[in-house]
Scaffold this motif. Sequence first.
Motif, PDB file in Angstrom:
ATOM      1  N   ALA A   1       0.836  -1.206   0.000  1.00  0.00           N
ATOM      2  CA  ALA A   1       0.000   0.000   0.000  1.00  0.00           C
ATOM      3  C   ALA A   1       0.870   1.254   0.000  1.00  0.00           C
ATOM      4  O   ALA A   1       0.582   2.218  -0.715  1.00  0.00           O
ATOM      5  CB  ALA A   1      -0.931  -0.009   1.205  1.00  0.00           C
ATOM      6  N   GLN A   2       1.949   1.229   0.787  1.00  0.00           N
ATOM      7  CA  GLN A   2       2.858   2.378   0.804  1.00  0.00           C
ATOM      8  C   GLN A   2       3.481   2.607  -0.570  1.00  0.00           C
ATOM      9  O   GLN A   2       3.614   3.752  -1.001  1.00  0.00           O
ATOM     10  CB  GLN A   2       3.954   2.156   1.842  1.00  0.00           C
ATOM     11  CG  GLN A   2       3.461   2.313   3.259  1.00  0.00           C
ATOM     12  CD  GLN A   2       4.571   2.035   4.253  1.00  0.00           C
ATOM     13  OE1 GLN A   2       4.943   0.896   4.458  1.00  0.00           O
ATOM     14  NE2 GLN A   2       5.073   3.098   4.840  1.00  0.00           N
TER      15      GLN A   2
ATOM     16  N   GLN B   1       1.747   7.469   6.548  1.00  0.00           N
ATOM     17  CA  GLN B   1       2.060   7.372   7.973  1.00  0.00           C
ATOM     18  C   GLN B   1       1.121   6.409   8.685  1.00  0.00           C
ATOM     19  O   GLN B   1       1.523   5.678   9.596  1.00  0.00           O
ATOM     20  CB  GLN B   1       1.989   8.750   8.627  1.00  0.00           C
ATOM     21  CG  GLN B   1       3.102   9.675   8.192  1.00  0.00           C
ATOM     22  CD  GLN B   1       2.899  11.098   8.679  1.00  0.00           C
ATOM     23  OE1 GLN B   1       1.791  11.511   8.992  1.00  0.00           O
ATOM     24  NE2 GLN B   1       3.989  11.846   8.725  1.00  0.00           N
ATOM     25  N   GLN B   2      -0.132   6.383   8.250  1.00  0.00           N
ATOM     26  CA  GLN B   2      -1.079   5.449   8.849  1.00  0.00           C
ATOM     27  C   GLN B   2      -0.692   3.998   8.549  1.00  0.00           C
ATOM     28  O   GLN B   2      -0.827   3.127   9.416  1.00  0.00           O
ATOM     29  CB  GLN B   2      -2.504   5.745   8.356  1.00  0.00           C
ATOM     30  CG  GLN B   2      -3.031   7.083   8.795  1.00  0.00           C
ATOM     31  CD  GLN B   2      -2.965   7.260  10.300  1.00  0.00           C
ATOM     32  OE1 GLN B   2      -3.481   6.441  11.065  1.00  0.00           O
ATOM     33  NE2 GLN B   2      -2.308   8.324  10.742  1.00  0.00           N
TER      34      GLN B   2
ATOM     35  N   LYS C   1       1.951  -1.277  14.884  1.00  0.00           N
ATOM     36  CA  LYS C   1       1.044  -1.536  16.013  1.00  0.00           C
ATOM     37  C   LYS C   1       0.016  -2.617  15.762  1.00  0.00           C
ATOM     38  O   LYS C   1      -0.643  -3.066  16.697  1.00  0.00           O
ATOM     39  CB  LYS C   1       0.350  -0.235  16.411  1.00  0.00           C
ATOM     40  CG  LYS C   1       1.344   0.807  16.879  1.00  0.00           C
ATOM     41  CD  LYS C   1       0.689   1.887  17.649  1.00  0.00           C
ATOM     42  CE  LYS C   1       1.778   2.847  18.098  1.00  0.00           C
ATOM     43  NZ  LYS C   1       1.473   3.545  19.279  1.00  0.00           N
ATOM     44  N   ARG C   2      -0.179  -2.989  14.496  1.00  0.00           N
ATOM     45  CA  ARG C   2      -1.135  -4.054  14.144  1.00  0.00           C
ATOM     46  C   ARG C   2      -2.522  -3.797  14.732  1.00  0.00           C
ATOM     47  O   ARG C   2      -3.107  -4.646  15.400  1.00  0.00           O
ATOM     48  CB  ARG C   2      -0.606  -5.407  14.596  1.00  0.00           C
ATOM     49  CG  ARG C   2       0.721  -5.737  13.982  1.00  0.00           C
ATOM     50  CD  ARG C   2       1.226  -7.071  14.440  1.00  0.00           C
ATOM     51  NE  ARG C   2       2.559  -7.282  13.896  1.00  0.00           N
ATOM     52  CZ  ARG C   2       3.573  -7.714  14.611  1.00  0.00           C
ATOM     53  NH1 ARG C   2       3.415  -8.010  15.875  1.00  0.00           N
ATOM     54  NH2 ARG C   2       4.746  -7.882  14.055  1.00  0.00           N
TER      55      ARG C   2
ATOM     56  N   ALA D   1     -10.207   2.688   9.880  1.00  0.00           N
ATOM     57  CA  ALA D   1     -10.188   4.144   9.698  1.00  0.00           C
ATOM     58  C   ALA D   1      -9.419   4.535   8.435  1.00  0.00           C
ATOM     59  O   ALA D   1      -9.831   5.446   7.701  1.00  0.00           O
ATOM     60  CB  ALA D   1      -9.576   4.817  10.922  1.00  0.00           C
ATOM     61  N   VAL D   2      -8.333   3.832   8.159  1.00  0.00           N
ATOM     62  CA  VAL D   2      -7.550   4.089   6.953  1.00  0.00           C
ATOM     63  C   VAL D   2      -8.381   3.759   5.718  1.00  0.00           C
ATOM     64  O   VAL D   2      -8.398   4.516   4.742  1.00  0.00           O
ATOM     65  CB  VAL D   2      -6.230   3.283   6.965  1.00  0.00           C
ATOM     66  CG1 VAL D   2      -5.530   3.346   5.627  1.00  0.00           C
ATOM     67  CG2 VAL D   2      -5.316   3.782   8.067  1.00  0.00           C
TER      68      VAL D   2
END
Length: 125
Positions: A53-54, A83-84, A91-92, A99-100
């Motif tokens: 995704a990044q 960043q998300q 943090k998994r 939310a993303v």
Amino acid sequence: MQFEKVAQHYQQMDLATMPVIDYTLRLLAQCVKYTQLYREADGVERKKLCRKAQNRLFELMAVVDHDQPESKRLFQSYVYLNQQFVMLSLKRDIARSEAVEIAINEMIEAWLTVKKKRKIATDCI
């Protein structure tokens, strides 16, 4: 084997001739897909999905036209989403992934609105 080469060539040509809005929508849709798969994956696979995704977001950042007035906000939106995905990788957090996904879907809706307005404008000419 020959079929694979032809298919790969077709995909490359399709991307090369695709309008920027369609390319953007395709990359954002892939980000949504990776976010959905993230919730079903294990730890190692989750990191891979975040990285994919990044990479799509980096592609979007690369095509932003920085000469346009809205470009800075658009670029910042892509940085925020990136960043998300970093935080998801670290943090998994399933709630964060949801939310993303919502944020990306809102961006897709905005791009679809732009595409629709452009089509109406060109139809009137």
